[in-house]
Design an enzyme around this catalytic site. Structure first.
Site, PDB file in Angstrom:
ATOM      1  N   CYS A   1      34.773 -40.418  10.713  1.00 38.56           N
ATOM      2  CA  CYS A   1      35.264 -39.032  10.746  1.00 38.56           C
ATOM      3  C   CYS A   1      35.947 -38.676  12.061  1.00 38.56           C
ATOM      4  O   CYS A   1      36.605 -37.644  12.166  1.00 38.56           O
ATOM      5  CB  CYS A   1      34.123 -38.065  10.454  1.00 38.56           C
ATOM      6  SG  CYS A   1      33.373 -38.326   8.840  1.00 38.56           S
TER       7      CYS A   1
ATOM      8  N   HIS B   1      35.359 -31.096  13.465  1.00 35.03           N
ATOM      9  CA  HIS B   1      35.239 -31.876  12.237  1.00 35.03           C
ATOM     10  C   HIS B   1      34.522 -31.033  11.182  1.00 35.03           C
ATOM     11  O   HIS B   1      33.488 -30.429  11.447  1.00 35.03           O
ATOM     12  CB  HIS B   1      34.455 -33.162  12.525  1.00 35.03           C
ATOM     13  CG  HIS B   1      34.090 -33.910  11.286  1.00 35.03           C
ATOM     14  ND1 HIS B   1      34.995 -34.145  10.276  1.00 35.03           N
ATOM     15  CD2 HIS B   1      32.912 -34.456  10.872  1.00 35.03           C
ATOM     16  CE1 HIS B   1      34.388 -34.808   9.306  1.00 35.03           C
ATOM     17  NE2 HIS B   1      33.127 -35.006   9.643  1.00 35.03           N
TER      18      HIS B   1
ATOM     19  N   ASN C   1      33.996 -32.329   3.340  1.00 36.36           N
ATOM     20  CA  ASN C   1      34.197 -33.243   4.458  1.00 36.36           C
ATOM     21  C   ASN C   1      35.176 -34.337   4.026  1.00 36.36           C
ATOM     22  O   ASN C   1      34.840 -35.177   3.196  1.00 36.36           O
ATOM     23  CB  ASN C   1      32.839 -33.841   4.861  1.00 36.36           C
ATOM     24  CG  ASN C   1      32.933 -34.818   6.015  1.00 36.36           C
ATOM     25  OD1 ASN C   1      34.023 -35.252   6.384  1.00 36.36           O
ATOM     26  ND2 ASN C   1      31.792 -35.175   6.573  1.00 36.36           N
TER      27      ASN C   1
HETATM   28  O1  UT7 Z   1      30.855 -36.542   8.652  1.00 34.42           O
HETATM   29  C1  UT7 Z   1      29.788 -37.066   9.370  1.00 34.42           C
HETATM   30  C2  UT7 Z   1      28.810 -36.056   9.656  1.00 34.42           C
HETATM   31  N1  UT7 Z   1      27.972 -35.741   8.516  1.00 34.42           N
HETATM   32  C3  UT7 Z   1      27.221 -34.694   8.612  1.00 34.42           C
HETATM   33  O2  UT7 Z   1      27.313 -34.026   9.604  1.00 34.42           O
HETATM   34  C4  UT7 Z   1      26.205 -34.354   7.546  1.00 34.42           C
HETATM   35  C5  UT7 Z   1      25.023 -33.763   8.208  1.00 34.42           C
HETATM   36  N2  UT7 Z   1      23.957 -33.396   7.321  1.00 34.42           N
HETATM   37  C6  UT7 Z   1      24.015 -32.377   6.427  1.00 34.42           C
HETATM   38  O3  UT7 Z   1      25.050 -31.780   6.228  1.00 34.42           O
HETATM   39  C7  UT7 Z   1      22.753 -31.974   5.751  1.00 34.42           C
HETATM   40  O4  UT7 Z   1      21.692 -32.729   6.282  1.00 34.42           O
HETATM   41  C8  UT7 Z   1      22.752 -32.119   4.199  1.00 34.42           C
HETATM   42  C9  UT7 Z   1      23.651 -31.054   3.601  1.00 34.42           C
HETATM   43  C10 UT7 Z   1      23.230 -33.500   3.816  1.00 34.42           C
HETATM   44  C11 UT7 Z   1      21.360 -31.913   3.649  1.00 34.42           C
HETATM   45  O5  UT7 Z   1      20.871 -30.651   4.040  1.00 34.42           O
HETATM   46  P1  UT7 Z   1      19.408 -30.527   4.688  1.00 34.42           P
HETATM   47  O6  UT7 Z   1      19.180 -29.105   4.901  1.00 34.42           O
HETATM   48  O7  UT7 Z   1      19.377 -31.431   5.888  1.00 34.42           O
HETATM   49  O8  UT7 Z   1      18.483 -31.038   3.543  1.00 34.42           O
HETATM   50  P2  UT7 Z   1      17.442 -32.270   3.545  1.00 34.42           P
HETATM   51  O9  UT7 Z   1      18.185 -33.559   3.480  1.00 34.42           O
HETATM   52  O10 UT7 Z   1      16.455 -32.076   4.644  1.00 34.42           O
HETATM   53  O11 UT7 Z   1      16.733 -32.011   2.180  1.00 34.42           O
HETATM   54  C12 UT7 Z   1      15.989 -30.819   1.918  1.00 34.42           C
HETATM   55  C13 UT7 Z   1      15.595 -30.811   0.464  1.00 34.42           C
HETATM   56  C14 UT7 Z   1      14.994 -32.141  -0.006  1.00 34.42           C
HETATM   57  O12 UT7 Z   1      13.967 -31.846  -0.932  1.00 34.42           O
HETATM   58  P3  UT7 Z   1      12.421 -31.902  -0.480  1.00 34.42           P
HETATM   59  O13 UT7 Z   1      12.223 -33.308   0.029  1.00 34.42           O
HETATM   60  O14 UT7 Z   1      12.289 -30.874   0.581  1.00 34.42           O
HETATM   61  O15 UT7 Z   1      11.702 -31.618  -1.742  1.00 34.42           O
HETATM   62  C15 UT7 Z   1      16.130 -32.793  -0.719  1.00 34.42           C
HETATM   63  O16 UT7 Z   1      15.705 -33.685  -1.714  1.00 34.42           O
HETATM   64  O17 UT7 Z   1      16.750 -30.595  -0.352  1.00 34.42           O
HETATM   65  C16 UT7 Z   1      16.835 -31.619  -1.344  1.00 34.42           C
HETATM   66  N3  UT7 Z   1      18.224 -31.873  -1.642  1.00 34.42           N
HETATM   67  C17 UT7 Z   1      18.896 -31.211  -2.592  1.00 34.42           C
HETATM   68  N4  UT7 Z   1      18.526 -30.243  -3.465  1.00 34.42           N
HETATM   69  C18 UT7 Z   1      19.458 -29.765  -4.298  1.00 34.42           C
HETATM   70  C19 UT7 Z   1      19.074 -32.732  -1.032  1.00 34.42           C
HETATM   71  N5  UT7 Z   1      20.289 -32.663  -1.597  1.00 34.42           N
HETATM   72  C20 UT7 Z   1      20.206 -31.721  -2.567  1.00 34.42           C
HETATM   73  C21 UT7 Z   1      21.128 -31.190  -3.481  1.00 34.42           C
HETATM   74  N6  UT7 Z   1      20.722 -30.228  -4.324  1.00 34.42           N
HETATM   75  N7  UT7 Z   1      22.407 -31.609  -3.517  1.00 34.42           N
END
Ligand code: UT7
Length: 322
Positions: free
Chosen positions: A113, A249, A279
C-alpha cells in the site's frame, strides 16, 4: 539540484461496484458492521480479464491529459503495484508500450500500500539528478484478485483502482521532502503467504490470498501515520497547521480519523475516499489526490502531505507544494 512538481493527476476505478449489501449476501456480515468498523460503503472490482495495466493505462492517460503533455514527453515510468499482470515483464514496461513512449526506464515498485509513495520518492530523485525531466508515477492494484472472499476480516476492505501523476523538473518545489521506511519484522501481520519462489496453489494451506491480523495492523498503522507526519513536518520547519490537505493511505475510516486527531489536524482538511473506494492499496493515495484536485478542493500552492502504510511493513510520506 532540480525540484519536481506535479503538473497533472489522473485516476481510474473499474465500472463494477460491490456494495456492502452485496457482501451481506456473500459472507456472514452486516452493512452496519462494515460501515461502523471501516467506513467503507462500496468498492470497485475489476471485470474478468481487466488487469492492473488496464487500470493504470486509464489513470495515466487522464494524468497526461491534465498535464497537457504527450506520452512521448515522458522519460521515466515508476509504478507501484503488488498485483502485476504477469510475474514479468513489469506492468510499467507494458504501460510504456501502450502509451507509446519507448526507450526510457520503466519499472515496478513493490511496497504494497506504500507503493505510490515509494514511487514518488524514487521519481523525484531521478528528477533531482537531472536524469529525468518528466516522470509518470503510478499506483495501481487489482487487490480483489488476492482477496479471500470467504474471509470476512479482509474482503470487506479492499477494492481495485489506479491513480497517476506527472512530475516535471522545476526550479522550485514541488516536492519539498519525501521519506521512506520499512521493517520486515512485521511480515506475518499482513501478507500473502505464497509466491513465485516459495510456491503457491489454490489450497487453503498455501493460498495466494491476503492474510491480515487486522487489529494489530490497525494499531501500528495509526501510530506510524502520526509519527511519519510529525517527522517530515518537523524536519522542514512546519506543523500540522501548515498542511492544507492530508492525504493518507485510505485503509480504514477509523485509522484516518485517529491519525488526524493525533496530529491535531481538523478532519475537514483530510481527503477521505474510503467510503466509495475502500482500500485500493498502491492506488489509494493517488486516487484520493486526483479526486480532491478534480473537485477543486486542492488548489495550486496548497501544502499537501501524502502518507502511505502497507505490508512489510513499509511506510513513507511526501510533503509537497501543489
Ligand atoms: O492497507 C494496509 C493496512 N490495513 C489496515 O490498516 C487494516 C487495519 N485493520 C482494520 O481495518 C480492522 O482491524 C478491521 C476492519 C479489519 C477489523 O476491525 P476490528 O475492529 O479490528 O475487528 P476485529 O478483527 O477485532 O474483530 C472484532 C469482531 C470479531 O468477532 P469476536 O471475535 O469479537 O466475536 C470478528 O470475528 O468482529 C468480527 N468480524 C466481523 N463481524 C461482522 C470481523 N469481520 C467482520 C465482518 N462482519 N466483516
Amino acid at each position: 539540484m532540480n525540484h519536481a512538481r506535479i503538473i497533472g493527476t489522473g485516476g481510474y476505478l473499474p465500472e463494477k461496484v460491490l456494495t456492502n449489501a452485496d457482501l451481506e449476501r456473500m459472507i456472514e456480515t452486516t452493512a452496519d458492521w462494515i460501515v461502523e468498523r471501516t467506513g467503507v460503503e462500496e468498492r470497485h472490482v475489476a471485470a474478468p480479464g481487466e488487469t492492473t495495466c488496464d487500470l493504470a493505462e486509464h489513470a495515466s492517460r487522464r494524468a497526461l491529459e491534465a498535464a497537457g503533455i504527450e506520452a512521448r514527453d515522458i522519460d521515466l515510468i515508476v509504478l507501484g503495484t503488488t498485483t502485476p499482470d504477469h510475474v514479468f515483464p513489469s506492468v510499467a514496461t507494458q504501460l510504456q508500450h501502450r502509451l507509446g513512449c519507448h526507450g526510457g526506464p520503466a519499472f515496478d515498485v513493490q511496497a504494497v500500500c506504500t507503493g505510490f509513495v515509494y514511487a514518488m520518492d524514487i521519481a523525484r530523485r531521478f528528477i533531482a539528478t537531472g536524469a529525468t525531466r518528466r516522470a509518470l508515477v503510478v499506483g495501481a492494484d487489482t487487490f480483489t484478485r488476492i482477496v479471500d472472499w470467504q474471509d470476512r476480516g479482509t474482503c470487506i476492505l479492499f477494492g481495485d483502482g489506479a491513480g497517476a501523476v506527472v512530475l516535471e523538473a522545476a526550479d522550485e518545489p514541488g516536492i519539498i521532502d519525501s521519506r521512506l521506511h520499512a521493517d520486515g519484522r512485521y511480515k506475518e501481520l499482513l501478507w500473502v503467504p505464497a509466491g513465485v519462489s516459495s510456491g503457491y496453489d489454490r489450497t487453503r494451506q498455501n493460498a495466494a490470498f491476503v492474510e491480515m491480523r487486522g487489529s494489530e495492523v490497525f494499531k501500528v498503522a495509526v501510530h506510524t501515520l502520526k509519527e511519519i507526519a510529525e517527522q517530515i513536518l518537523t524536519a522542514n520547519g512546519m506543523t500540522a497547521a501548515d498542511v492544507n490537505w492530508l492525504i493518507p493511505h485510505q485503509a480504514n475510516r477509523r485509522i484516518l480519523a485517529a491519525t488526524a486527531k493525533r496530529l491535531g489536524l481538523p478532519e475537514e482538511r483530510m481527503v477521505d475516499c474510503v467510503r466509495l473506494h475502500g482500500n485500493t492499496s498502491a492506488a489509494s493515495v493517488p486516487l484520493a489526490l486526483d479526486v480532491a484536485v478534480r473537485d477543486g478542493r486542492i488548489q495550486r500552492d496548497d501544502i499537501l502531505l501524502l502518507e502511505g502504510f502497507g505490508g512489510g511493513f513499509t511506510w513513507g510520506a511526501v510533503l509537497l507544494k501543489y
